[in-house]
Write a protein that holds these residues in place. Sequence first.
Motif, PDB file in Angstrom:
ATOM      1  N   ASP A  60      42.295  16.900  23.217  1.00 32.80           N
ATOM      2  CA  ASP A  60      41.672  15.609  23.459  1.00 32.80           C
ATOM      3  C   ASP A  60      40.394  15.847  24.260  1.00 32.80           C
ATOM      4  N   GLU A  61      39.400  15.007  24.015  1.00 32.34           N
ATOM      5  CA  GLU A  61      38.111  15.187  24.686  1.00 32.34           C
ATOM      6  C   GLU A  61      38.249  15.179  26.201  1.00 32.34           C
ATOM      7  N   SER A  62      39.186  14.428  26.710  1.00 34.39           N
ATOM      8  CA  SER A  62      39.317  14.271  28.159  1.00 34.39           C
ATOM      9  C   SER A  62      39.780  15.545  28.861  1.00 34.39           C
ATOM     10  N   VAL A  63      40.332  16.506  28.107  1.00 32.65           N
ATOM     11  CA  VAL A  63      40.845  17.729  28.736  1.00 32.65           C
ATOM     12  C   VAL A  63      40.129  18.983  28.273  1.00 32.65           C
ATOM     13  N   LYS A  86      42.604  16.135  37.652  1.00 31.24           N
ATOM     14  CA  LYS A  86      42.047  14.896  38.170  1.00 31.24           C
ATOM     15  C   LYS A  86      43.158  13.861  38.318  1.00 31.24           C
ATOM     16  N   GLU A  88      43.422  11.070  37.085  1.00 28.62           N
ATOM     17  CA  GLU A  88      43.711  10.443  35.793  1.00 28.62           C
ATOM     18  C   GLU A  88      44.561  11.326  34.880  1.00 28.62           C
ATOM     19  N   ASP A  89      44.826  12.564  35.303  1.00 29.48           N
ATOM     20  CA  ASP A  89      45.742  13.432  34.554  1.00 29.48           C
ATOM     21  C   ASP A  89      47.201  13.160  34.926  1.00 29.48           C
TER      22      ASP A  89
END
Length: 126
Positions: A60-63, A86, A88-89
């Motif tokens: 996923d882009e977020s990771v 983070k 948000e993780d």
Amino acid sequence: QVQLVESGGDSVQAGGSLTLSCVTSESINEFNDMTWYRQAQGNQRELVATVTRKGDTNYDESVKGRFTASRDNAKNTMYLHMNDLKPEDTAVYYCHAEYPNYDCSYYGCPRYLNFWGQGTLVTVSS
């Protein structure tokens, strides 16, 4: 019965690192795609990273750039190495795997069966 057992979840501060493990009850070579998902409280379960049987990965882009997924055939284990964590993780992380449907005996039966682990909690504080 195929079983997946996750471990490694913990509470860490932002910027820290963790490694999650998913141990399979069957030879990991038999599994097709294996995927890490996560579910934060109040949110839907989302895909984090996939490792194919060949070892190819998708994130996923977020990771991307922070997490690395891998499979160790000798240990029948899939890993998720998480760096620069983070807040948000923060989520429960689940292991998912596609296992061949050896009982497939009719046209159109699913080629793979889906299995989930019980989840492991990762908490990241700021």
